[in-house]
Write an enzyme that holds these catalytic residues in place. Sequence first.
Site, PDB file in Angstrom:
ATOM      1  N   TRP A 364     -29.396  -9.467 -23.721  1.00 49.21           N
ATOM      2  CA  TRP A 364     -29.824 -10.080 -22.433  1.00 49.21           C
ATOM      3  C   TRP A 364     -30.567  -9.430 -21.580  1.00 49.21           C
ATOM      4  O   TRP A 364     -31.320  -9.654 -20.549  1.00 49.21           O
ATOM      5  CB  TRP A 364     -28.640 -10.867 -21.737  1.00 49.21           C
ATOM      6  CG  TRP A 364     -27.666  -9.728 -20.832  1.00 49.21           C
ATOM      7  CD1 TRP A 364     -27.264  -8.770 -21.318  1.00 49.21           C
ATOM      8  CD2 TRP A 364     -27.225 -10.180 -19.378  1.00 49.21           C
ATOM      9  NE1 TRP A 364     -26.500  -8.388 -20.146  1.00 49.21           N
ATOM     10  CE2 TRP A 364     -26.516  -9.077 -19.366  1.00 49.21           C
ATOM     11  CE3 TRP A 364     -27.492 -11.320 -18.676  1.00 49.21           C
ATOM     12  CZ2 TRP A 364     -25.980  -8.999 -17.974  1.00 49.21           C
ATOM     13  CZ3 TRP A 364     -26.742 -11.234 -17.441  1.00 49.21           C
ATOM     14  CH2 TRP A 364     -25.878 -10.135 -17.115  1.00 49.21           C
ATOM     15  N   ASP A 365     -30.510  -7.951 -21.456  1.00 51.37           N
ATOM     16  CA  ASP A 365     -31.143  -7.193 -20.937  1.00 51.37           C
ATOM     17  C   ASP A 365     -32.689  -7.413 -20.602  1.00 51.37           C
ATOM     18  O   ASP A 365     -33.287  -7.211 -19.711  1.00 51.37           O
ATOM     19  CB  ASP A 365     -30.936  -5.646 -21.343  1.00 51.37           C
ATOM     20  CG  ASP A 365     -29.652  -5.145 -21.590  1.00 51.37           C
ATOM     21  OD1 ASP A 365     -28.622  -6.088 -21.859  1.00 51.37           O
ATOM     22  OD2 ASP A 365     -29.342  -3.867 -21.273  1.00 51.37           O
ATOM     23  N   GLU A 495     -17.997  -7.096 -18.315  1.00 52.19           N
ATOM     24  CA  GLU A 495     -17.322  -6.873 -19.578  1.00 52.19           C
ATOM     25  C   GLU A 495     -15.790  -6.387 -19.582  1.00 52.19           C
ATOM     26  O   GLU A 495     -15.034  -5.715 -20.450  1.00 52.19           O
ATOM     27  CB  GLU A 495     -17.981  -5.853 -20.661  1.00 52.19           C
ATOM     28  CG  GLU A 495     -19.289  -6.513 -20.956  1.00 52.19           C
ATOM     29  CD  GLU A 495     -20.436  -5.836 -21.809  1.00 52.19           C
ATOM     30  OE1 GLU A 495     -20.230  -4.300 -21.656  1.00 52.19           O
ATOM     31  OE2 GLU A 495     -21.157  -6.376 -22.349  1.00 52.19           O
ATOM     32  N   LYS A 601     -16.811  -4.551 -14.322  1.00 53.74           N
ATOM     33  CA  LYS A 601     -17.736  -3.460 -14.735  1.00 53.74           C
ATOM     34  C   LYS A 601     -19.120  -3.688 -14.227  1.00 53.74           C
ATOM     35  O   LYS A 601     -19.804  -2.493 -13.969  1.00 53.74           O
ATOM     36  CB  LYS A 601     -17.901  -3.772 -16.409  1.00 53.74           C
ATOM     37  CG  LYS A 601     -18.913  -2.824 -16.985  1.00 53.74           C
ATOM     38  CD  LYS A 601     -18.808  -2.813 -18.370  1.00 53.74           C
ATOM     39  CE  LYS A 601     -19.707  -1.964 -19.049  1.00 53.74           C
ATOM     40  NZ  LYS A 601     -19.978  -2.310 -20.597  1.00 53.74           N
ATOM     41  N   GLN A 602     -19.569  -5.064 -13.900  1.00 52.65           N
ATOM     42  CA  GLN A 602     -21.031  -4.954 -13.341  1.00 52.65           C
ATOM     43  C   GLN A 602     -20.939  -6.440 -12.599  1.00 52.65           C
ATOM     44  O   GLN A 602     -20.269  -7.116 -12.691  1.00 52.65           O
ATOM     45  CB  GLN A 602     -21.904  -4.984 -14.642  1.00 52.65           C
ATOM     46  CG  GLN A 602     -21.717  -6.262 -15.532  1.00 52.65           C
ATOM     47  CD  GLN A 602     -22.051  -5.939 -16.877  1.00 52.65           C
ATOM     48  OE1 GLN A 602     -21.427  -5.480 -17.893  1.00 52.65           O
ATOM     49  NE2 GLN A 602     -23.562  -6.346 -17.201  1.00 52.65           N
TER      50      GLN A 602
HETATM   51  O1  IFM Z   1     -26.163  -5.972 -22.101  1.00 52.87           O
HETATM   52  C1  IFM Z   1     -25.349  -4.827 -21.565  1.00 52.87           C
HETATM   53  C2  IFM Z   1     -24.234  -5.506 -21.053  1.00 52.87           C
HETATM   54  O2  IFM Z   1     -24.444  -6.284 -19.788  1.00 52.87           O
HETATM   55  C3  IFM Z   1     -23.280  -4.189 -20.404  1.00 52.87           C
HETATM   56  N1  IFM Z   1     -23.094  -3.485 -21.731  1.00 52.87           N
HETATM   57  C4  IFM Z   1     -24.258  -2.787 -22.034  1.00 52.87           C
HETATM   58  C5  IFM Z   1     -25.348  -3.879 -22.842  1.00 52.87           C
HETATM   59  C6  IFM Z   1     -26.555  -3.307 -23.200  1.00 52.87           C
HETATM   60  O3  IFM Z   1     -27.212  -2.671 -22.171  1.00 52.87           O
END
Ligand code: IFM
Length: 770
Positions: A364-365, A495, A601-602
Amino acid sequence: MRIEQSPEFQIHLQNLRHKEPLYLETIYNVGNGHLGVRDSNPLQGNNLDYIGSPGLFVNGFFDYNDVSYGEKYTEYPENDQVINRLCDPRYIRIKIADEDSATDHFQVDNIDKNLDMQTGLLHEIFSVTTPENRNFNLVIESFASLSKQNVYGIKYSIIPTNFDEEVEIIKVHDYINQQTHQQNEDVRVNQSVGQMQLDFIHDNGQPSYLVTTFRSQQGLILTYQAGENKLPDPPIEYFMDEDRHYGYHSKYFAKRGSQKEFSFLFAIGDIHPLVNAQMYSDQYVSALDNYIRDTTFRSELMASAQVWQTFWLHSDVVIDGDPAIQQSLRFNLFELNQSAGRDEYTSIPAKGLTGNGYGGHFFWDTEIFMMPFFSYTQPKLAKKLLMFRYHTLQIAKEQASEFGLKKGAMYAWRTINGYESSSYWLAGMAQFHINADIAFSVEQYYTITGDEEFLKKYGYEIILETARFWMQYGNFAEINGKQHFVINKVTGPDEYSALVDNNYYTNVMAQFNLRLAVKYATQFSNDDILSQLNVSGKEIDQMKEAADLMYLPFDKEKNIKIQYQDFEQLPRMDISKVDQSKFPLLLHYHPLMLYRYQVNKQADTIMADILFPLGNPIEELKADYEFYEPITTHDSSLSKAMYAIAASRVGKHRQSYDFFSQAVKTDLMNSHHNTQNGIHAGSLGAAWMGVVYGFAGIVNNAKHFSLEPKLPSAWNSIKFKLRLHGNECLFTIYQDEVQIELMSGKGIEVYVYNKRVKVEPENSKMVCEY
Ligand code: IFM
């Protein structure tokens, strides 16, 4: 064309804080979306005596590897895709008298390196010392052509400093599976390699190879030519011997202080199905040869540099008052442009074309973090990236059907060829939000460009099929006596939680996805598209109902969006008490130790706030920010730039600037300590969003295009161009004033803090105080 080298566009070794060799290999990569070459010790080749991680990566060229599971359930992906690490085209073998770099350990020291982002030229000076103490300077210039995506050029100059002796250079690339000498336990680094075979095509006077993969059955052709001009001095000769060594060599008597140059142009082909590559290899070689015949290193470099100039003309972001951030941001934009696939059949790997981290997969990046930059500055390229999703739509539909769904498309969370490649499905395939992310990106592209043809021919089908997925995966259910549409058993962006019910971000994105399908079905009601796609009124009504009843978990007392249904039952992790050595947490804890806590994590719920800024009261955004920020580790490089945007919107300017400055430096400053494995492409795009969505406060919701700037106090101004519906506008934002200049197009209306401003050809520059 003469290009003045501007210091602001240089990545000069002397100015880099970090100098670890593997990190430099990444930073000094050159690429063009089709191919990427890591910087390397040019004498390493396949010799494991040297420590390095060199290689050539071709976008979309991969092989399969078995995934082994303890217990393999049905529909688990059987194979992992991994981008191939091909032989390093920088490699050169040098012999001086009886010393040979292939067998004797020559000491190679970096004297200087400079990446000129204005032209894409990497210029390097090495000092090389043989075991018998002969020393020479090796100067290398290299570039990946932006004007001919198949071309890579490299030029070597040899300058002996303490000997007069016979020197021989040999340029042979007849090994496959580039060896690397790197130990890595990090799960994010791919350890597996594909299986390839190398065949010499035929003796046509220049080395030409066919590389085929065993399992993915792909074929790639490479060929290269030597010589800057017809009569190089010393001559470079093609040779082929019975040991399958074919390449170029040149032997001459070198005098100390003298300089001899050897240049090579590589043509690195497109990816073909193996049978075609084998059957038509001669034709492919001659087609490739056209790119590099009757031309020179210099003229190809100049042509490519011209494309780079055009790129900067339209895509640069100029920050007045913060040179360090300016340089990092430019590096980010440069790398984004080097990484983006441009052939409709490839996208942008999470590590660009700078390593095989994350297997070279697309996530999705691309759609959420990188597409905004491309849609606003290079819409043609943005369309190609979306076309990759269109071309893999059938695979996504096939995956949905094999998974057991009656309808719809299920895009892979991570992939190269469209098929799912996540072996850890809990934090992989279950991130179904990818489907809505792609639909969101289609809509965003359409909103920015007004490209109705794309929407009708390709975009709507993506929107519809992904909306159908939600109707299949989710269901209507009663919660607290009220009817809702729920989406259970998904993993959201964060994640550090997995397989949850009603992840807010996923549900809000799915709701948007469904609403888009409904909106365009109404808009296209007199069009053939609906019948072609078998859309019935009943189906659209159900989608509308599901969107309207979408369950969006919300805590009224705290005024916050809840990450997922039962999130509030979990204890909060006090991350300030976690030992610094334990970050990133994913490398130190079993996932279940993390899944049981409120720890992110984010950015997850905050992503929903960022992507849907309108109709979101600022008090609610503040509450979300204050709730989620303390439990977010930012272990993902995609996180800080998003928090920078959120902080800016809620008026936390200091925090916004701090988050942004850390995010923008992710790679140049190696802040995640893993740039050696490749760049963080999503993070590079997120930093651009930080400037444009954060500090410039741009919001574009199809009806309105508005700006609410909040410039960091240290900055005098920012300047960038955006393309909107065929208009290109230059925005210059000062602390209390915005200038908008129409550079091309018929004119456009913009709102600055709700004040309407119109730029037109006859009135092309407007100044607006705020
Ligand atoms: O897409 C990301 C995910 O959101 C977090 N882990 C790494 C992936 C690739 O950058």
